[in-house]
Design a protein around this motif. Sequence first.
Motif, short mmCIF file in Angstrom:
data_model
loop_
_atom_site.label_atom_id
_atom_site.label_comp_id
_atom_site.label_asym_id
_atom_site.label_seq_id
_atom_site.Cartn_x
_atom_site.Cartn_y
_atom_site.Cartn_z
N VAL A 153 0.85 -1.19 0.00
CA VAL A 153 0.00 0.00 0.00
C VAL A 153 0.89 1.24 0.00
CG1 VAL A 153 -1.73 1.32 1.26
CG2 VAL A 153 -1.87 -1.18 1.20
N MET A 154 0.76 2.07 -1.05
CA MET A 154 1.53 3.30 -1.17
C MET A 154 0.58 4.47 -0.91
SD MET A 154 4.35 1.76 -2.10
CE MET A 154 5.48 2.97 -2.78
N LEU A 155 0.47 4.86 0.34
CA LEU A 155 -0.50 5.90 0.71
C LEU A 155 -0.21 7.22 0.04
CD1 LEU A 155 -0.95 5.16 4.53
CD2 LEU A 155 -2.56 4.69 2.67
N SER A 156 1.06 7.55 -0.13
CA SER A 156 1.41 8.83 -0.75
C SER A 156 0.94 8.91 -2.20
CB SER A 156 2.93 9.04 -0.69
OG SER A 156 3.60 8.02 -1.39
N LYS A 157 0.82 7.75 -2.86
CA LYS A 157 0.37 7.70 -4.25
C LYS A 157 -1.08 7.24 -4.38
CE LYS A 157 5.01 6.59 -5.98
NZ LYS A 157 5.81 5.63 -6.77
N ASN A 158 -1.70 6.92 -3.23
CA ASN A 158 -3.05 6.36 -3.23
C ASN A 158 -3.14 5.16 -4.18
OD1 ASN A 158 -5.76 6.07 -2.52
ND2 ASN A 158 -6.46 7.44 -4.15
N ARG A 159 -2.15 4.27 -4.07
CA ARG A 159 -2.08 3.12 -4.95
C ARG A 159 -1.63 1.87 -4.19
NH1 ARG A 159 -4.53 5.28 -8.36
NH2 ARG A 159 -4.13 5.52 -10.60
N ILE A 160 -2.15 0.74 -4.62
CA ILE A 160 -1.57 -0.55 -4.23
C ILE A 160 -0.69 -0.99 -5.39
CG2 ILE A 160 -2.03 -2.95 -3.64
CD1 ILE A 160 -4.74 -2.03 -2.54
N GLN A 161 0.57 -1.26 -5.12
CA GLN A 161 1.51 -1.61 -6.17
C GLN A 161 2.15 -2.97 -5.91
OE1 GLN A 161 4.33 1.65 -6.39
NE2 GLN A 161 2.92 2.94 -7.54
N ILE A 162 2.63 -3.58 -6.99
CA ILE A 162 3.43 -4.79 -6.88
C ILE A 162 4.88 -4.34 -6.69
CG2 ILE A 162 4.27 -6.86 -8.03
CD1 ILE A 162 1.38 -7.11 -7.28
N VAL A 163 5.48 -4.78 -5.60
CA VAL A 163 6.86 -4.39 -5.28
C VAL A 163 7.78 -5.57 -5.52
CG1 VAL A 163 8.40 -3.55 -3.47
CG2 VAL A 163 6.03 -2.74 -3.57
N THR A 164 8.81 -5.36 -6.31
CA THR A 164 9.80 -6.38 -6.60
C THR A 164 11.08 -6.08 -5.82
OG1 THR A 164 10.61 -5.13 -8.50
CG2 THR A 164 8.87 -6.73 -8.92
N PRO A 165 12.03 -7.01 -5.76
CA PRO A 165 13.31 -6.70 -5.13
C PRO A 165 13.94 -5.45 -5.73
CG PRO A 165 13.14 -9.06 -5.51
CD PRO A 165 11.94 -8.43 -6.17
N LYS A 166 14.65 -4.70 -4.91
CA LYS A 166 15.14 -3.37 -5.31
C LYS A 166 16.14 -3.44 -6.46
CE LYS A 166 14.40 -1.12 -0.86
NZ LYS A 166 15.03 -0.39 0.27
N SER A 167 16.88 -4.52 -6.56
CA SER A 167 17.88 -4.63 -7.62
C SER A 167 17.77 -6.01 -8.26
CB SER A 167 19.28 -4.42 -7.07
OG SER A 167 19.66 -5.52 -6.25
N TYR A 168 18.37 -6.13 -9.43
CA TYR A 168 18.37 -7.43 -10.11
C TYR A 168 19.14 -8.46 -9.29
CZ TYR A 168 19.59 -11.09 -13.41
OH TYR A 168 19.78 -12.31 -14.02
N ASP A 169 20.24 -8.06 -8.65
CA ASP A 169 21.00 -8.99 -7.81
C ASP A 169 20.14 -9.52 -6.67
OD1 ASP A 169 23.24 -8.76 -9.39
OD2 ASP A 169 24.22 -7.28 -8.11
N ASP A 170 19.32 -8.65 -6.09
CA ASP A 170 18.42 -9.09 -5.02
C ASP A 170 17.38 -10.07 -5.55
OD1 ASP A 170 19.69 -7.58 -3.09
OD2 ASP A 170 18.37 -5.85 -3.34
N TYR A 171 16.93 -9.85 -6.77
CA TYR A 171 15.98 -10.77 -7.39
C TYR A 171 16.60 -12.15 -7.57
CZ TYR A 171 13.08 -12.93 -11.01
OH TYR A 171 12.31 -13.82 -11.73
N VAL A 172 17.83 -12.20 -8.05
CA VAL A 172 18.53 -13.48 -8.22
C VAL A 172 18.66 -14.20 -6.88
CG1 VAL A 172 20.73 -14.55 -8.87
CG2 VAL A 172 19.76 -12.71 -10.28
N LYS A 173 19.00 -13.46 -5.83
CA LYS A 173 19.11 -14.06 -4.49
C LYS A 173 17.76 -14.60 -4.02
CE LYS A 173 22.94 -11.08 -3.06
NZ LYS A 173 23.35 -9.95 -2.17
N MET A 174 16.67 -13.89 -4.36
CA MET A 174 15.32 -14.34 -3.99
C MET A 174 15.00 -15.67 -4.66
SD MET A 174 11.63 -12.58 -4.81
CE MET A 174 11.64 -13.29 -6.48
N ILE A 175 15.28 -15.78 -5.95
CA ILE A 175 15.00 -17.02 -6.68
C ILE A 175 15.82 -18.16 -6.09
CG2 ILE A 175 15.18 -18.20 -8.90
CD1 ILE A 175 12.89 -16.18 -8.71
N GLU A 176 17.07 -17.92 -5.77
CA GLU A 176 17.92 -18.95 -5.18
C GLU A 176 17.37 -19.39 -3.82
OE1 GLU A 176 20.86 -21.74 -4.66
OE2 GLU A 176 20.41 -20.59 -6.49
#
Length: 341
Positions: free
Chosen positions: A291-314
């Motif tokens: 929930v992003m109150l400042s934008k009045n939006r619900i958003q899909i949040v992914t890992p901040k960086s591609y390296d973090d994404y790779v670590k998540m998959i692992e």
Amino acid sequence: MAGGGFHFGYYLGIYAAMCDSGKQPDLLLASCGGAIAAALIQSLPDDQERKAWLAARQMYQFWNGLQSTRRAKVSHAFTQAMRRRFLGNSAKYIPDLFNDYMFEIPAQIPLPRNAEKNVDVAIVAGKLNYARHEVGQLRRNRKLFSEIIFCGQRAAELLRAAPSPLSDPMFGDNAIAADILTDVLMPINDAVRASISDMFYFRCHSHASGDYIGGVVDLFPIEVAHQLADSVIMELKGGYDEMYGIPAIRTVLGFDGNHRLRHVLKQHADAWVNTADMEKVFLHQRIHQKVMLSKNRIQIVTPKSYDDYVKMIEAQWQFGYQRGILSLQPPAPDRAVLSSA
């Protein structure tokens, strides 16, 4: 492979554990997010290739491409969720699955193009039995959806005239038709896209053969698995949340998701892979809604960086592998019984 939200990487780990233990499945029955993993397993012959594909930059970019719609305004989404929870009836009205969704998904899921079919795959989805112009009308006991399995010819023959598990009277007057449908012609990309079309999150998937909702129509298809196989390895899942999940299923499909899950867990499986604590394990390392109150939006949040994404998959893969191995070990002695003796 009974869903799992955005944690589909752990299914690759479970599959690898089964193969390493001499329990390689000859059929993968997948629904929702599990369909992505099943498609990768079918198309790519090597475990490292599958993991690398899921951890590739193109997949990271794909998940970053999930954009909020106007329905994802915090005020609107919260109001609709509370209406479903406190005022929602059991599929009283024909739902608008064409327009009432919060996130736009890119047109093409980046799956391998040339399917080698290393293992048979059957993918669960729901076919809409109504047209767009009927949205908002009273259901009047109509069966709005048919459970459909996208699969090969052999699986289709085994499922011929099979009843939908939701046709059992214990699940009340729900909106699921009595018989399971099969489709042996649906392209794998469309089958996966249909299966992940979760109501209120993504638009239903339209194809020449019809419109489709996700595998949520039968997220734990143990009866279908027994119809297809002599030996079944099933996932032991955590329950739906009472705030959002249960009301959404009741409003659209007309049954209680946790009642269905309890019924599934009473049935036999040759092994149960326990992933019930998955959300807690990956609480700080996941793709999730925010929930992003400042934008009045619900958003899909992914890992901040591609390296973090790779670590998540692992991390997901390792979790699945460990739980897969654990599920095949003999049960520990009952300590309470031993101490009393």
